[in-house]
Design an enzyme around this catalytic site. Structure first.
Site, PDB file in Angstrom:
ATOM      1  N   LYS A  68      20.584  27.758  35.761  1.00  0.00           N
ATOM      2  CA  LYS A  68      21.148  28.013  34.428  1.00  0.00           C
ATOM      3  C   LYS A  68      22.619  28.428  34.539  1.00  0.00           C
ATOM      4  CE  LYS A  68      19.701  32.858  34.531  1.00  0.00           C
ATOM      5  NZ  LYS A  68      18.595  33.784  34.254  1.00  0.00           N
ATOM      6  N   TYR A 128      52.821  45.413  36.346  1.00  0.00           N
ATOM      7  CA  TYR A 128      52.814  46.128  35.070  1.00  0.00           C
ATOM      8  C   TYR A 128      52.408  47.585  35.249  1.00  0.00           C
ATOM      9  CZ  TYR A 128      52.630  41.492  32.850  1.00  0.00           C
ATOM     10  OH  TYR A 128      52.874  40.219  32.437  1.00  0.00           O
TER      11      TYR A 128
END
Ligand SMILES: *Cc1c(COP(=O)(O)O)cnc(C)c1O
Length: 376
Positions: free
Chosen positions: A36, A266
């Site tokens: 799946k 950052y």
């Protein structure tokens, strides 16, 4: 994936490892391998092809759409879409392509029956709730279920299954045993009317731990891909010997010096305590390297571990390569897997999952969904 790529990172899928993992599990006739969610991010079609070659006769997928794709690609296996049919259309597809789609409640039983054309029959699976509290009929629903199946003889129940909630947890063995008993009871009641029903209960964790009954299909998922459902528990050695199927690489885009006091990325999350050499890698949170891993995880370069430093960006991360000689732009860093030097260890999805507070399943799905995959 689309016609252009947004990240130079790659998922490398080792289909031989997948096949070896599958062979470790025993007789393919007793297995319902779970592919799946795009085979846990490893790619539905290539994995199905490899398992088909290895002798798989059953496949569990998530959606009817995945089942349809497999059928249209020519796969002749029994295909069970574990999520059931979400609509009449799904039932029509299930009927016309011969999928073994589960009925999960009286509503879906009736929808299935009404979809089946007159004078035809339709094979179905029956999902039972034995304690997961998710899809399926509970013990109290059994009389209605049996009556419904007898009233709609066009439905031919082929498989009855249920799912464990905590088969991977040593502290929950009692709950798992209770699920086992509840499932056995319900399956037995159904088999009194449908003697040819095949049962299926055990997932990867269950099949390593609990004895299974004859005529039962085992549903391995994570162990097929090399993950250990018991990672971090005293049972970890029960699922040893499976090989990771996915590795993830990212190229070095630039090498730079940071002077003491200079920062990278950052938020100035990382400031160099002393002069250091860092590499900028082409992978980031858009390609599966979670931002929450900032300053938390190693990568492997030239067989050695290097710490990731500073905020993870959308398409880049930085790593400290001060301790490694001879690194060049274009060299590959291994985010998962790679070849460690003696005494070194590669990073695997379990280790990364620990740093993130999740499980290997999610790590594999994320990398697989957001990177180009190449198959070896
Ligand atoms: C995902 C899933 C499995 C496989 O579980 P693993 O823990 O990966 O082995 C089996 N059965 C059902 C119903 C599932 O949803």
């Amino acid at each position: 994936m689309s016609e252009c790529t947004f990240s130079p990172s790659l998922c490398h899928i080792n289909l031989s490892a997948l096949t070896r993992n599958f062979f470790r599990m025993g007789d393919p006739a007793e297995l319902l391998p779970v592919i799946k969610s795009d085979a846990y991010g490893h790619g539905l079609m290539p994995c199905a092809r490899a398992l088909d070659k290895a002798g798989a006769i059953n496949f569990a997928v998530g959606t009817v759409s995945e089942g349809k794709a497999l059928r249209l690609a020519g796969f002749h296996q029994h295909i069970v879409p574990l999520l059931g049919a979400g609509s009449l259309d799904d039932w029509l597809v299930s009927f016309s392509l011969g999928l073994t789609t589960p009925i999960v409640d009286m509503e879906s039983l009736k929808m299935a029956a009404h979809t089946c054309p007159d004078h035809e029959t339709m094979g179905v699976a029956i999902a039972l709730n034995s304690g997961m509290g998710r899809l399926g009929f509970s013990e109290a629903d059994m009389p209605d279920l049996i009556e419904g199946l007898r009233r709609y003889p066009m439905l031919k129940p082929e498989l009855v299954f249920s799912h464990f909630a905590c088969a991977d947890m040593p502290e929950e063995t009692e709950y798992t045993a209770a699920q086992h008993d509840r499932f056995s009871g319900m399956a037995k009641a159904l088999r009194a009317f449908f003697p040819s029903l095949v049962t299926s209960l055990n997932n990867s964790a269950g099949m390593q731990t609990y004895p299974h009954t004859a005529n039962e299909l085992l549903r391995p998922g994570i162990t097929l891909y090399g993950g250990n459902p018991f990672h971090g528990t005293p049972w970890a050695s029960k699922a040893s010997g499976f090989e990771w199927v996915m590795s993830v690489s990212a190229p070095i885009l630039q090498i730079r010096r940071l002077q003491a006091g200079e920062s990278t990325s950052y938020g100035r999350l990382f400031t160099a305590p002393h002069p250091m050499t860092i590499a900028v890698l082409g992978i980031g949170y858009a390609s599966g390297f979670a931002r929450a891993l900032s300053n938390m995880c190693d990568v492997l370069i030239k067989g050695r571990r290097c710490p990731q430093i500073g905020r993870v960006c959308m398409g880049m991360i930085m790593v400290d390569i001060s301790a490694i000689a001879g690194v060049e732009v274009g060299d590959l860093a291994w985010i998962l897997g790679g070849d460690p030097l003696p005494g070194q260890r590669s990073v695997n999805a379990d280790e990364m999952a620990d740093a993130l507070g999740t499980i290997s399943y999610e790590v594999l799905c994320r990398f697989g969904m957001s990177n180009q995959r190449i198959y070896h």
